[in-house]
Write an enzyme that holds these catalytic residues in place. Structure first.
Site, PDB file in Angstrom:
ATOM      1  N   SER A 129       1.015  -0.957  -0.268  1.00 44.97           N
ATOM      2  CA  SER A 129      -0.086  -0.629  -0.187  1.00 44.97           C
ATOM      3  C   SER A 129       0.822   1.666   0.064  1.00 44.97           C
ATOM      4  O   SER A 129       1.096   1.427  -0.961  1.00 44.97           O
ATOM      5  CB  SER A 129      -0.883  -0.051   1.175  1.00 44.97           C
ATOM      6  OG  SER A 129      -1.738   0.918   1.014  1.00 44.97           O
TER       7      SER A 129
ATOM      8  N   HIS B  47      -7.357  -5.799   0.560  1.00 46.65           N
ATOM      9  CA  HIS B  47      -5.909  -5.515   1.078  1.00 46.65           C
ATOM     10  C   HIS B  47      -5.294  -5.381   2.047  1.00 46.65           C
ATOM     11  O   HIS B  47      -4.302  -5.094   2.819  1.00 46.65           O
ATOM     12  CB  HIS B  47      -6.382  -3.149   1.656  1.00 46.65           C
ATOM     13  CG  HIS B  47      -5.551  -2.717   0.724  1.00 46.65           C
ATOM     14  ND1 HIS B  47      -5.495  -2.330   0.085  1.00 46.65           N
ATOM     15  CD2 HIS B  47      -4.843  -1.455   2.349  1.00 46.65           C
ATOM     16  CE1 HIS B  47      -4.194  -1.183   0.068  1.00 46.65           C
ATOM     17  NE2 HIS B  47      -4.038  -1.171   1.406  1.00 46.65           N
TER      18      HIS B  47
ATOM     19  N   ASP C 219     -10.512  -5.205  -3.662  1.00 44.17           N
ATOM     20  CA  ASP C 219      -9.584  -4.666  -2.508  1.00 44.17           C
ATOM     21  C   ASP C 219     -10.754  -3.728  -2.329  1.00 44.17           C
ATOM     22  O   ASP C 219     -10.578  -2.101  -3.465  1.00 44.17           O
ATOM     23  CB  ASP C 219      -8.929  -4.226  -2.795  1.00 44.17           C
ATOM     24  CG  ASP C 219      -7.794  -2.939  -2.057  1.00 44.17           C
ATOM     25  OD1 ASP C 219      -8.140  -2.721  -1.474  1.00 44.17           O
ATOM     26  OD2 ASP C 219      -6.328  -3.555  -1.975  1.00 44.17           O
TER      27      ASP C 219
HETATM   28  N1  LIG Z   1      -8.634   3.787   8.515  1.00 43.11           N
HETATM   29  C1  LIG Z   1      -8.231   2.288   8.398  1.00 43.11           C
HETATM   30  C2  LIG Z   1      -7.345   1.783   7.413  1.00 43.11           C
HETATM   31  C3  LIG Z   1      -5.536   1.503   8.066  1.00 43.11           C
HETATM   32  C4  LIG Z   1      -5.529  -0.035   6.851  1.00 43.11           C
HETATM   33  O1  LIG Z   1      -6.276  -0.171   6.583  1.00 43.11           O
HETATM   34  N2  LIG Z   1      -3.696   0.323   6.958  1.00 43.11           N
HETATM   35  C5  LIG Z   1      -3.401  -0.531   6.423  1.00 43.11           C
HETATM   36  C6  LIG Z   1      -2.691  -0.186   4.876  1.00 43.11           C
HETATM   37  S1  LIG Z   1      -3.488   0.443   3.542  1.00 43.11           S
HETATM   38  C7  LIG Z   1      -2.266   1.878   2.991  1.00 43.11           C
HETATM   39  O2  LIG Z   1      -0.868   2.076   3.247  1.00 43.11           O
HETATM   40  C8  LIG Z   1      -2.745  -1.901   7.068  1.00 43.11           C
HETATM   41  O3  LIG Z   1      -1.838  -1.785   6.310  1.00 43.11           O
HETATM   42  N3  LIG Z   1      -3.501  -1.984   8.165  1.00 43.11           N
HETATM   43  C9  LIG Z   1      -2.648  -3.008   8.997  1.00 43.11           C
HETATM   44  C10 LIG Z   1      -3.545  -4.326   9.230  1.00 43.11           C
HETATM   45  O4  LIG Z   1      -2.775  -4.899   9.908  1.00 43.11           O
HETATM   46  O5  LIG Z   1      -4.322  -4.066   8.387  1.00 43.11           O
HETATM   47  C11 LIG Z   1      -7.183   2.180   9.918  1.00 43.11           C
HETATM   48  O6  LIG Z   1      -7.216   3.022  10.646  1.00 43.11           O
HETATM   49  O7  LIG Z   1      -7.500   1.285  10.901  1.00 43.11           O
END
Ligand SMILES: N[C@@H](CCC(=O)N[C@@H](CSC=O)C(=O)NCC(=O)O)C(=O)O
Length: 295
Positions: free
Chosen positions: A152, A273, A236
């Site tokens: 991401s 995602h 995603d």
């Molecule tokens: N708004 C949400 C979403 C945060 C989120 O999805 N983070 C992703 C990366 S998004 C792009 O860089 C991620 O990798 N999260 C960690 C996981 O363990 O999935 C929020 O604040 O939670």
């Protein structure tokens, strides 16, 4: 050179995962953390190649180590994995902890030029300072053989860092990367804050220097020498929201005369995602890099 402090060590995949911290010059003296996976084969007399993993928004140096599923395949190929944090911490910028996509956990792997964010210099940290710190620490790493991958925001980081530094990295890969950040919401928000505000449809050159699609379209890397692998899940939500734009990367590859072997962009049916997606294709990405790191 700053002294590395070892904070925690765990045996994993027959090797060792160690969390280190050090005061970073790039980040204005703030302490930063990274995790290092060292396969059991690594030693000063037999240094191993290095895979750098860059995590996404809201993540830190632990996310890839705990959820990525990279380490068994890295161990199998005798590769180290270095996992840095995603932003400076405790820079005391007003509002830095208010938004999940700006400030803490959202460094975008760029050098901020706006005075307010002057400690946000993740690009220098990753490209210059971290390799020097690792070399100096003599941990059994061969820093002449490095590749980079990420997820991401970290996928954007991996592609952008590779395209700007093809002599530093042998290959790049990404899970669900933000491929065209100068045109998409996360990138525009970050670049407006960290670099300079822009309301025009054609962004300034300072933004484009961090946009992988633009960098690829203008790349002067010799024909046949680009090594990029991208996976994106069709389920995603961020793809549907227009944050990722893998087609922009494909278009850029075409514009720059790259073959589909040089720039592989794969859509993976039904995946989202999350780290469930990443861990499913983790081995393939590590194997991809092993081809170039061990050539
Ligand atoms: N708004 C949400 C979403 C945060 C989120 O999805 N983070 C992703 C990366 S998004 C792009 O860089 C991620 O990798 N999260 C960690 C996981 O363990 O999935 C929020 O604040 O939670």
């Amino acid at each position: 050179m700053p002294k590395l402090e070892s904070k925690q060590s765990n045996k994993v995949a027959s090797g060792t995962l160690t969390k280190y911290s050090f005061p970073s010059t790039s980040l204005g003296g703030l302490t930063t953390n990274f995790n290092l996976f060292l396969p059991s084969s690594a030693s000063s007399s037999s240094p191993v190649p290095v895979l750098l993993y860059l995590a996404g928004l809201t993540c830190n140096e632990d996310t890839g180590a705990q959820k990525g599923g990279f380490l068994l395949t890295a161990a199998k190929h005798g590769l180290a994995v270095v996992m840095p944090d995603t932003s400076p911490r405790g820079a005391e910028v007003e509002g830095e902890d208010e938004d999940w996509d700006l400030g803490s956990g959202a460094g975008f792997y760029i050098n901020a030029t706006a005075d307010k964010w002057k400690k946000y210099r993740m690009y220098d940290l990753i490209v210059e300072e971290l390799p020097k710190v690792l070399k100096e620490a003599d941990l059994g790493l061969d820093l002449t053989r490095m590749s980079v991958f990420g997820h991401s925001m970290g996928g954007h980081g991996a592609l952008m860092l590779y395209l700007r530094n093809p002599n530093l990295f042998k290959s790049a890969s990404a899970f669900s990367p933000a491929c065209n950040p100068s045109q998409t919401p996360w990138g525009k928000k970050a670049f407006n804050a960290y670099i300079q505000p822009c309301t025009r449809s054609s962004p300034p050159s300072e933004w484009l220097a961090y946009d992988s699609s633009r960098l690829l379209a203008r790349s002067e890397i010799a024909k046949g020498d680009v090594h990029i692998l991208v996976d994106v899940g069709t389920g995603d939500q961020f793809l549907k929201d227009g944050q990722l734009e893998p087609d922009a990367l494909k278009e850029a590859a075409k514009e720059n005369g790259r073959t589909q072997e040089e720039v592989q962009v794969r859509l993976q049916d039904g995946y989202d995602h999350s780290y469930y997606f990443i861990s499913t294709f983790a081995s393939e990405h590590v194997e991809y890099h092993a081809n170039f790191l061990k050539a």
